[in-house]
Each structure stands twice: as structure tokens, then as C-alpha cells.
Design a protein around this motif. Structure first.
Motif, short mmCIF file in Angstrom:
data_model
loop_
_atom_site.label_atom_id
_atom_site.label_comp_id
_atom_site.label_asym_id
_atom_site.label_seq_id
_atom_site.Cartn_x
_atom_site.Cartn_y
_atom_site.Cartn_z
N ILE A 91 0.83 -1.21 0.00
CA ILE A 91 0.00 0.00 0.00
C ILE A 91 0.87 1.26 0.00
O ILE A 91 0.53 2.26 -0.65
N GLU A 92 1.96 1.21 0.70
CA GLU A 92 2.82 2.40 0.83
C GLU A 92 3.80 2.56 -0.33
O GLU A 92 4.53 3.56 -0.39
N LYS A 93 3.79 1.61 -1.26
CA LYS A 93 4.69 1.71 -2.42
C LYS A 93 4.17 2.71 -3.45
O LYS A 93 2.96 2.93 -3.58
N CYS A 94 5.11 3.25 -4.24
CA CYS A 94 4.73 4.08 -5.39
C CYS A 94 4.19 3.18 -6.49
O CYS A 94 4.63 2.03 -6.64
N TYR A 95 3.25 3.70 -7.26
CA TYR A 95 2.71 2.94 -8.38
C TYR A 95 3.77 2.75 -9.46
O TYR A 95 4.67 3.59 -9.63
N ASN A 96 3.64 1.67 -10.19
CA ASN A 96 4.45 1.44 -11.39
C ASN A 96 4.07 2.46 -12.46
O ASN A 96 3.10 3.20 -12.30
N PRO A 97 4.78 2.50 -13.58
CA PRO A 97 4.45 3.46 -14.64
C PRO A 97 3.02 3.34 -15.18
O PRO A 97 2.52 4.28 -15.82
N ASP A 98 2.34 2.20 -14.94
CA ASP A 98 0.95 2.09 -15.40
C ASP A 98 -0.03 2.79 -14.47
O ASP A 98 -1.23 2.85 -14.75
N ASP A 99 0.47 3.34 -13.33
CA ASP A 99 -0.35 4.07 -12.35
C ASP A 99 -1.47 3.22 -11.77
O ASP A 99 -2.49 3.74 -11.31
N GLU A 100 -1.29 1.91 -11.76
CA GLU A 100 -2.35 1.03 -11.25
C GLU A 100 -1.79 -0.12 -10.42
O GLU A 100 -2.48 -0.63 -9.53
N SER A 101 -0.59 -0.56 -10.69
CA SER A 101 -0.01 -1.69 -9.98
C SER A 101 1.22 -1.26 -9.21
O SER A 101 1.81 -0.20 -9.45
N VAL A 102 1.63 -2.12 -8.24
CA VAL A 102 2.92 -1.97 -7.58
C VAL A 102 3.68 -3.27 -7.76
O VAL A 102 3.08 -4.31 -8.10
#
Length: 463
Positions: free
Chosen positions: A383-394
Motif C-alpha cells: 500500500i505504501e509503495k509508489c505505483y508502477n508506470p501504469d499508475d495502477e499496480s505496484v
């Protein structure tokens, strides 16, 4: 003496009968053996069946295109005039009976290339195909090759020069760059019969839409769908977790083989869009999938019927590496289309998936809805991670081999938990134990409960 001989004969016959009966019982026991009875904790034996869909290419596509050939007279260097030039050459050759158009090496930015009957585009391995992003494209959806959107066509092919070569160095290249567009599709199939697509290496930018889409045509008629086709020898990278290589909303008698993706879901047989769910009319049937792989993604294969009772899908030889799951089997459900048919959706019970090899590890694209299968500490980290470049997954760790909420094993109750159905699941092999769950399957009951709520950090404060 005769009586003793008679008794001996009777004794021998009884002995033979007993031996034969024991042998038959052994055979019956083997046939009915528990399919998951196995001493290897990394192997799920699964079920077997002799009722399978065949995968010989001749059943799906026959080359009927004339061998007349010309070379496209394109400018290259991303000249925006090239789309018009290529469309004119396609139309002219099709009107003249059809043939092959070779696209030589170069960099071409194309949009709305409308294929026509009896046309084969052969693309040089040193050619690079990109979407034409000239003009006002803000929030607009772009399709590079359009196959059967507004009218019926047949005998169509888009391939590399050596169309059956599995060596990636011989495949043509495509790039999907970032842009202000809504989404990009490399090719969309509609009302077409007898088609082939092969020999593609594509680098995406985590853009929206799967790059190969089979959908209803503009007429929205469910009897005007892609029929008899082969899609093979495809490799795509940098895929969005919500999309992937192939999205099949419609299709009858289609063979997909040697399809690989990094990121996203490689093969989505997921119906429900573009009015496919207005009636409970089968839009997918006789779909054969072979040799499909995913790496650092969500899954290699996805089943999701969305309101419609769909036909048979037969999948064999699946490889997943460092991905959330290898396979997703989703129950049918009522989606957000308030005008859709009042039906949950299923797949035919003869559908099959087997010979699945899965390697767990870090690198999977994990979506928020799957956080619940992680321990409380790991869930907090996700939950505290930044999103991947797809802005939906970590980025996280693999969960298990198969996520399945459609089966009775997942306590699926028709009408409450979703559209329940069973498909035949064959052998699954894990190469390691680097998974969040010990089981081969992720069910709704696999959720880890009792974790404290964690709020997603604001942008810029993630880890």
C-alpha cells in the motif's frame, strides 16, 4: 479320472477369472485415481481429458492470397502522408484481385490503415511501425491496422517477411510511445474470415488497451465476428497491468500460439465490452491457445465471461515467471452496463487449461484487489509503495499459480458470488516455492483477515 480332470479344469478357469478381475480392478482404480494425489508438493497433477480442441494451423487459416507482389512506396521517417499512400495501394491491389504488399525497412508512423480482402502486408524486420500521433490526438483512441470494422473482408494477412519463422530477429518491430492519446491498438479485428497475424516484436509504454484486439464490428452484430484465424509469434514488453498482448471479446475458431508478454496479461479472453453483453449470445468459441508466457506481469491467461455464456477455450503450455498468477479464472458477473443482459456469464465446461509451469518471485505487477492475499506486514508495504508506470499496480511477489473464484472449490454460489462454472484444469508445475500462498490456487477464502487499515500515501510520499 474324468471327474478329477473336470474339477481341475473348473479350478483353472476360476483362477483365471480371479486374476482377470483383480487386473480389471487395478485398471479401474488407476482411471479413478484422485487427480491431485501426488507426493511432489510442487506438482498438481490435475485432470485429463481426451476431448480436446485440435491445434493444427490448417484448420484455422488457409493462404488464398494471390502471389502478385509490389513494394509500398512510402516516405518513411514518420511522414504523416504514409497512411494515405498505403491505404490507396491496399485498395487498388484489392480491387485488382489482391496480392502482397511489402513494407521495406524504415520508420513508419501509421493510423487507420484499412485492410481489404485478399491483401497480405509483409513487413521487413528492419521496419518500425508506430502510431501516427500528428494532429489533435488528445484523449483520442488510435488504431494502426483496422481489419473488418466497417465491412466484411476475407483472406487477410499481416506478417513479417518470413511469416512462419519463430526467430525474433526476423520479426518486424513496433513501438507505442507515450502521448496525450487515450489509448493505442496495433491491430483490431472485426468482421473478417480467414486471417493471419504473425512475427511482431512490440515495445509499449504501459499505454491503455491491449495491442491486439478482437471485437464486434461497427454493426455490433454478434454473427459478424472474427472467424478462422491464426495469431502467432508475438512478443511485447512494457505492458499495462490492466491490458496486455491480446484481448479477445469475440472470435470463433481462432488459434493463438507462441505469444509472450512482459507485464499485463498476455491473453485475455474477457468479454463484455462494445455491446457484446447486450444479449446472451455466444461471441467466443473454439479458441485454441498454445505456448503462452508472461514475465513480471499479472498473468499469462485470463478467463472472464461478463454476462454471456461463452463457448470452449483450450489452453496448453503456459509459462509464468515472477507474475502475480499464471492463470486467472474469473466468475461471471453483472458489470456496470445497466442495459446489458440479465445474465452472469460462464465458459463451456469442456474448456481446458493444462501444462502450466510457474516460477514465483519478486517482480509481479500486483493490483490493489490482490493485496488481501498478502500478510499484514507485506500488505502495508504494498500500500505504501509508489505505483508502477501504469499508475495502477505496484511491484510485489507472486501469489500462487491460479486465481479462481468461478469454481465450487472457491465456494462460488450461483446468483450470489457470481456466475459459477467449472473448466478442466490439468497439470501445474511450480519450479520453486517463492509464492505468498502455499496452495496452487488462490480462492476468495485465501484472504488474510484481521489486518489494520493502511491509507495510501499522497503522491510524492510513497516508497
Amino acid at each position: 479320472m474324468k471327474k478329477n480332470n473336470f474339477k481341475s479344469i473348473i479350478f483353472i478357469l476360476l483362477a483365471i477369472n480371479i486374476i482377470t478381475s483383480c487386473s480389471n480392478k487395478d485398471d479401474d482404480t488407476n482411471e479413478k485415481e484422485d487427480p491431485i494425489s501426488n507426493n511432489d508438493p510442487l506438482v498438481y497433477v490435475g485432470q485429463t481429458t481426451n476431448d480436446r480442441l485440435t491445434d493444427n494451423e490448417e484448420r484455422f487459416y488457409k493462404d488464398k492470397i494471390p502471389n502478385k507482389e509490389l513494394v509500398a512506396t512510402l516516405n518513411g521517417n514518420c511522414n504523416p502522408l504514409d497512411s494515405g499512400i498505403l491505404n490507396n495501394e491496399i485498395e487498388s491491389l484489392s480491387n485488382d484481385g489482391g496480392g502482397v504488399i511489402r513494407i521495406p525497412k524504415g520508420n513508419y508512423c501509421l493510423r487507420d490503415i484499412i485492410l481489404r480482402s485478399n491483401i497480405h502486408l509483409k513487413i521487413d524486420p528492419e521496419a518500425i511501425i508506430e502510431p501516427d500521433l500528428s494532429g489533435n490526438i488528445k484523449n483520442k483512441n488510435i488504431t494502426i491496422f483496422v481489419v473488418g470494422e466497417d465491412f466484411y473482408l476475407e483472406n487477410v494477412s499481416i506478417t513479417n517477411l518470413d511469416e512462419d519463422n519463430t526467430d525474433r530477429s526476423t520479426w518486424f518491430q513496433s513501438n507505442i510511445p507515450n502521448g496525450e492519446y487515450g489509448g493505442v491498438k496495433l491491430v483490431e479485428f472485426g468482421n473478417v474470415k480467414n486471417f493471419k497475424l504473425s512475427g511482431i516484436t512490440l515495445t509499449d509504454s504501459f499505454s491503455k488497451f491491449s495491442n491486439i484486439v478482437l471485437n464486434l464490428p461497427a454493426s455490433s452484430k454478434t454473427n459478424e465476428v472474427s472467424t478462422k484465424g491464426v495469431i502467432k509469434n508475438v512478443f511485447m514488453t512494457n505492458m499495462h497491468v490492466g491490458y496486455g498482448v491480446i484481448q479477445m471479446q469475440t472470435g470463433r475458431s481462432i488459434l493463438c500460439k507462441n505469444i509472450s508478454g512482459e507485464g499485463g496479461i498476455t491473453m485475455r479472453v474477457e468479454t463484455g465490452a462494445a455491446k457484446t453483453n447486450m444479449l446472451n449470445e455466444k461471441t467466443v468459441d473454439d479458441i485454441v491457445v498454445r505456448d503462452i508466457t508472461v514475465k513480471n506481469g499479472d498473468a499469462a491467461m485470463n478467463f472472464s465471461p461478463h454476462r454471456v455464456d461463452q463457448g470452449r477455450v483450450d489452453v496448453e503450455r503456459v509459462i509464468a515467471t515472477n507474475s502475480t498468477h499464471a492463470v486467472q479464472i474469473a466468475a461471471g458477473f453483472l458489470d456496470n452496463n445497466t442495459n446489458g443482459v440479465n445474465n452472469l456469464g460462464t465458459f463451456d465446461s469442456k474448456s481446458y487449461i493444462g501444462d502450466v509451469t510457474v516460477t514465483g518471485g519478486y517482480g509481479a505487477q500486483v493490483k490493489g484487489k490482490d493485496y488481501k492475499y498478502f500478510s499484514c506486514d507485506k500488505r502495508k508495504e504494498l500500500i505504501e509503495k509508489c505505483y508502477n508506470p501504469d499508475d495502477e499496480s505496484v511491484t510485489g511477489t507472486s501469489i500462487s499459480a491460479v486465481r479462481n473464484n468461478a469454481t465450487s472449490n472457491a465456494d462460488c454460489a450461483n446468483g450470489s458470488d457470481g456466475g459459477c462454472y467449472e473448466i478442466i484444469i490439468g497439470r501445474i508445475t511450480k519450479t520453486n516455492e517463492d509464492f505468498e500462498l502455499n496452495d496452487f490456487f488462490t480462492y476468495p477464502s485465501s484472504e488474510i483477515k484481521g489486518c489494520p487499515k493502511v491509507k495510501k500515501p499522497e503522491e510524492g510520499n510513497c516508497n
